[in-house]
Design an enzyme around this catalytic site. Structure first.
Site, PDB file in Angstrom:
ATOM      1  N   GLY A 178      -3.707   7.280   2.554  1.00  0.00           N
ATOM      2  CA  GLY A 178      -3.014   7.052   1.383  1.00  0.00           C
ATOM      3  C   GLY A 178      -3.797   5.971   0.616  1.00  0.00           C
ATOM      4  N   PHE A 207      -3.184  -1.961  -4.140  1.00  0.00           N
ATOM      5  CA  PHE A 207      -4.005  -3.255  -3.454  1.00  0.00           C
ATOM      6  C   PHE A 207      -4.762  -2.978  -2.322  1.00  0.00           C
ATOM      7  CE2 PHE A 207      -0.247  -4.978  -5.656  1.00  0.00           C
ATOM      8  CZ  PHE A 207      -0.587  -5.996  -6.087  1.00  0.00           C
ATOM      9  N   GLY A 208      -4.948  -1.502  -1.901  1.00  0.00           N
ATOM     10  CA  GLY A 208      -5.578  -1.203  -0.837  1.00  0.00           C
ATOM     11  C   GLY A 208      -5.495   0.185  -0.306  1.00  0.00           C
ATOM     12  N   LYS A 267      -3.848  -0.855   6.936  1.00  0.00           N
ATOM     13  CA  LYS A 267      -3.863  -0.972   5.443  1.00  0.00           C
ATOM     14  C   LYS A 267      -5.195  -1.992   5.273  1.00  0.00           C
ATOM     15  CE  LYS A 267      -0.965  -2.327   1.529  1.00  0.00           C
ATOM     16  NZ  LYS A 267       0.149  -2.687   0.964  1.00  0.00           N
ATOM     17  N   ASP A 324       9.506  -2.242  -5.751  1.00  0.00           N
ATOM     18  CA  ASP A 324       8.635  -1.335  -5.760  1.00  0.00           C
ATOM     19  C   ASP A 324       9.326   0.158  -5.165  1.00  0.00           C
ATOM     20  OD1 ASP A 324       6.675   0.493  -7.115  1.00  0.00           O
ATOM     21  OD2 ASP A 324       5.257   0.149  -5.803  1.00  0.00           O
TER      22      ASP A 324
END
Length: 816
Positions: free
Chosen positions: A525, A529-530, A548, A642
């Site tokens: 995914g 941010f990354g 990540k 979020d």
């Protein structure tokens, strides 16, 4: 005139019985229909009135089951129900069943959608007949049978019914769920009558736990030909050579004076019951016989889950199995103890290897308990102490069983668990110590003021020493102090992440993670941010992880990295994704998470196949409990900022796990508000983000309310492709439906959800409370959890947004 009146009264004496008989003679004409309503749901009765065909009300939820039941006894026990694709044909209020010439019985919803049809083998239906045997038959004009319930059974046989080879009974899922369950009784093609479990949703049967062994043997024609339940109430297998194998034992029961049935119960017990036809007072069904005698011992599946599901323990009580979970485990479905148990902790080699302490587990000892098909190692000769220790030191081992100088080590999931007093054994179960949801004590770091005071004291003492010694000594000491400060300063900047080691995180080199991800090959995914990659750490037999990789392009990334390291590393809760480690090498910033097998909640919810209502309820509970932990129970309060389905992952047991704390804004325990830049995702963002208002935990409550509505409805919060404009914004549309009392539309007339209408209504009201535009009206997450669990009564919520179309419409109507 008087004569005319007398004549009419006299005539009525003859007409009345004919009218009553027309309703109960069992004959139904083509074109006749029944409607599922509480006020007008009179069934089609057999001539004696013993059996009824029609809509059986399921509780007080305005749902009905098309079925046949005993009409003259208080229990009104169901003996057959319509079933489509293994799901019970449950119909909402207002549905109809029609007898048609070409399709037989046709069940339709109030909107006209076909829910079920009987079909016919061939020919045209002339009429239907509800017989006194409990068999509903569709006949042609020659009175030949085109379709009948006796040839399409569910879980019950009645006197007069026979089974040919390949015909079967299927249990229901539970006492109140009439869909196809895990047990079946089948007359096999070889003539053997067997009862076995099946691996749903397929029809794959496991080895039988009961069999008549009526197969070909030394005597010719000894194989079974059919299963007969004769009109006298005797149940037996007829062999090819004419011989009989009797299933029943004990004294016979009069079929003339009693209702008799044989039912494959939802827990796998096949039993014959009887009920007196004439009775007074409280009378219920009496058990005549049942098979098997001990299903906990008899049922042993090499490829199945057992009577009670995985990780559970089966105990026999009054010839029926009862199911429970060992310590450290909880029910997969709190309303269904037969579905199995799940561990309340993470157990496995990756968790053990990535933890910095060896003191991870306690041992729970049980006697005469075993899971006989979960072994992976047998040790002999051995002692109980060695058996316990061997499992304790083995990361694969979940349970060890010791008996007769032999140790069997077992791993999850455990299957076929049972209590057997004849075992004379000991079971040692590993239970992780930190499996609770209580807050983990924060590392004891000195506060900044303490550090400052300590530094000042050190300087004063150093100056005193300098003044009281020679210039040479002063020079030496000064040089040492300067060198020390330089080393400390360099160490702080070179290894700034060292402080997180107290939170059980592991430091990885960039090369280690590059190799683990095969040069960052498989992408899972991508976010703002990354990017997240799948990887395998070379620890033991290999540990799968999600890596990540943060894009080091702006200062905000550094903030996210520090936030995740210092906060997630100190959190531990079964509804949060675990952070195992990190890489802080040069400009490379990477985070290493546990890899969860079932992906995101978004991919689970927004598909063509709708997840079950019960599963969605459990997911909602999990998300709510995870947020409660972040807001109130962890050592440092966290606002996620979020919450959305893409940031909620599902583990092997479909337990919800909140992920991605990169947007979290930390709050100290003595603070309740903070100002920050707008964060979050469109459709889930609370209104205060756009109004320069203080940001509190209520922004997560708002987002949770939106997610809860998505879980309820299985649709996205914003659906721009929806042809109906009123449905495009989920929050507005749901409130419209709530005002109009149209809960059935919210769940698209889903049978399971409407069958749990109280929970559905509570969940909708809780969601509306959460999405209130005024943050002060929103409940905190503790109250949200209490309302969802039914601990606190849910009041009717006000309109969430005063200036929305729905609220303006409501205000106008009230004024008129």
């Amino acid at each position: 005139m008087a004569f005319t009146v007398r004549l009419l009264l006299f005539s009525s004496l003859f007409l009345l019985p004919v009218s009553v008989f027309a309703q109960t003679n069992g004959g139904i004409a083509v074109g006749d229909f029944l409607t599922a309503t509480a006020a007008n749901s009179s069934p089609w009765l057999s001539p004696s009135g013993d059996f009824a065909f029609g809509f059986f009300p399921l509780g007080s939820n305005d749902l009905f089951l098309l079925s046949i039941w005993y009409a003259k006894i208080p229990d009104r026990t169901i003996v057959w129900n319509a079933n489509r694709d293994n799901e019970a044909a449950v119909a909402p209020k207002g549905s109809t069943v029609n007898l048609t010439a070409n399709s037989g019985l046709v069940l339709r919803s109030p909107q006209g959608d076909e829910l079920w049809e009987s079909g016919t083998s061939a020919g045209v239906v002339a009429k239907g007949v509800m017989n006194d045997t409990g068999n509903f038959v569709l006949q042609d004009r020659n009175l030949e049978s085109l379709w009948e319930t006796f040839n399409n059974p569910t879980d019950t046989m009645l006197p007069g019914q026979t089974f040919e080879r390949s015909r079967k009974l299927s249990s229901r899922q539970s006492e109140t769920n009439y869909s196809k369950g895990r047990f079946q009784l089948l007359l096999q093609d070889d003539g053997n009558l067997v009862i076995s479990t099946i691996n749903l949703p397929t029809n794959l049967a496991n080895a039988p736990y009961y069999a008549t062994d009526t197969t070909s043997g030394t005597v010719a024609g000894s194989e079974g030909k059919e299963l007969v339940f004769n009109v006298s109430g005797y149940l037996y297998v007829v062999r090819e050579n004419g011989g009989k194998y009797n299933l029943e034992v004990g004294e016979a029961v009069s079929a003339r004076d009693n209702y008799i049935r044989a039912t494959l119960n939802f827990d796998g017990i096949f039993a014959q019951y009887y009920h007196p036809k004439n009775f007074t007072g409280n009378v219920s069904w009496t058990l005549r016989w049942s098979e098997p005698d001990d299903i906990c011992q008899r049922n042993r599946e090499d490829s199945g889950v057992g009577v009670c599901g995985y990780n559970s323990i089966c105990t026999l009580k009054d010839k029926r199995p009862t199911c429970g979970c060992p310590k450290g485990f909880s029910l997969l479905d709190p309303n269904d103890p037969y579905r199995g148990c799940k561990p309340d902790f993470i157990q496995g080699c990756e968790e053990d290897e990535l933890s910095r302490t060896n003191d991870l587990y306690d041992v729970e000892a049980l006697t005469n308990t075993d899971w006989p098909t979960s072994d992976y190692v047998q040790l002999k000769p051995f002692t109980a102490e060695k058996c316990n220790e061997s499992c304790f030191q083995d990361c694969l081992c979940a349970v060890a069983i010791f008996r007769s100088e032999t140790c069997w080590k077992k791993k999850l999931p455990l299957s076929n668990g049972r209590v057997d007093t004849g075992l004379n054994s000991q079971a040692f179960i590993k239970v992780r110590k930190d499996n609770s949801t209580l807050p983990i004590p924060a590392p004891q770091h000195p506060c900044p003021d303490d550090k400052k005071k300590k530094s000042q004291t050190t300087v004063i003492r150093a100056e005193s020493v300098l003044l009281g010694t020679s210039i040479f000594v002063n020079f030496i000491l000064g040089a040492c102090l300067c060198l020390g400060f330089v080393l400390i300063f360099r160490k702080k900047h070179v290894r700034s992440a060292e402080i997180v080691l107290d939170s059980n995180l592991r430091s990885f080199s960039y090369e280690q993670l590059r190799e683990a991800t095969n040069d960052f090959k498989e992408e899972l995914g991508k976010g703002a941010f990354g990017t997240v990659y799948k990887g395998v750490l070379q620890i033991g037999s290999g540990v799968q992880v999600a890596v990540k990789k943060l894009n080091y392009v702006m200062q905000e990334i550094e903030k996210e990295f520090k936030t995740e390291l210092n906060v997630i590393g100190q959190t531990h809760h079964k509804n949060l994704v675990r952070l195992f480690g990190y890489c802080d090498e040069g400009q490379q910033r990477l985070l290493v998470y546990e890899l969860l097998s079932n992906g995101t909640l978004a991919s689970y919810l927004f598909t063509d196949i709708k997840p079950s209502w019960r599963q969605r309820i459990e997911i909602a509970y999990g998300v709510a409990r995870g947020l409660l932990y972040l807001h109130e129970e962890c050592s440092t309060q966290i606002i996620h900022c979020d919450i959305k389905p893409q940031n909620i992952l599902l583990d092997d047991y479909y337990t919800a796990r909140i992920s991605d704390f990169g947007l979290a804004k930390l709050l100290k325990m003595d603070q309740s508000k903070t100002h920050t830049a707008i964060r979050g995702t469109k459709g889930y963002v609370a209104p205060e983000w756009f109004r320069n208002m203080p940001i509190t935990t209520k922004v997560d409550v708002y987002s949770f309310g939106v997610v809860l509505l998505e879980i309820i409805c299985c649709r996205r919060s914003v659906d721009v492709e929806n042809n109906c404009e009123e449905k495009a914004i989920l929050t507005d549309w749901v409130y419209d439906c709530f005002l109009g009392g149209a809960l059935d539309a919210i769940v698209d007339y889903e049978v399971q959800a409407l069958g749990d209408k109280t929970t559905l209504e509570n969940f909708v009201m809780v969601a509306i409370w959460c999405i209130q535009e005024d943050p002060s009206l929103r409940p905190n997450m503790r109250k949200v959890v209490q309302m969802l669990e039914g601990v606190v009564e849910v009041q009717v919520p006000p309109c969430p947004s005063p200036f929305s179309r729905a609220c303006l419409k409501e205000s106008f109507v009230s004024q008129v």
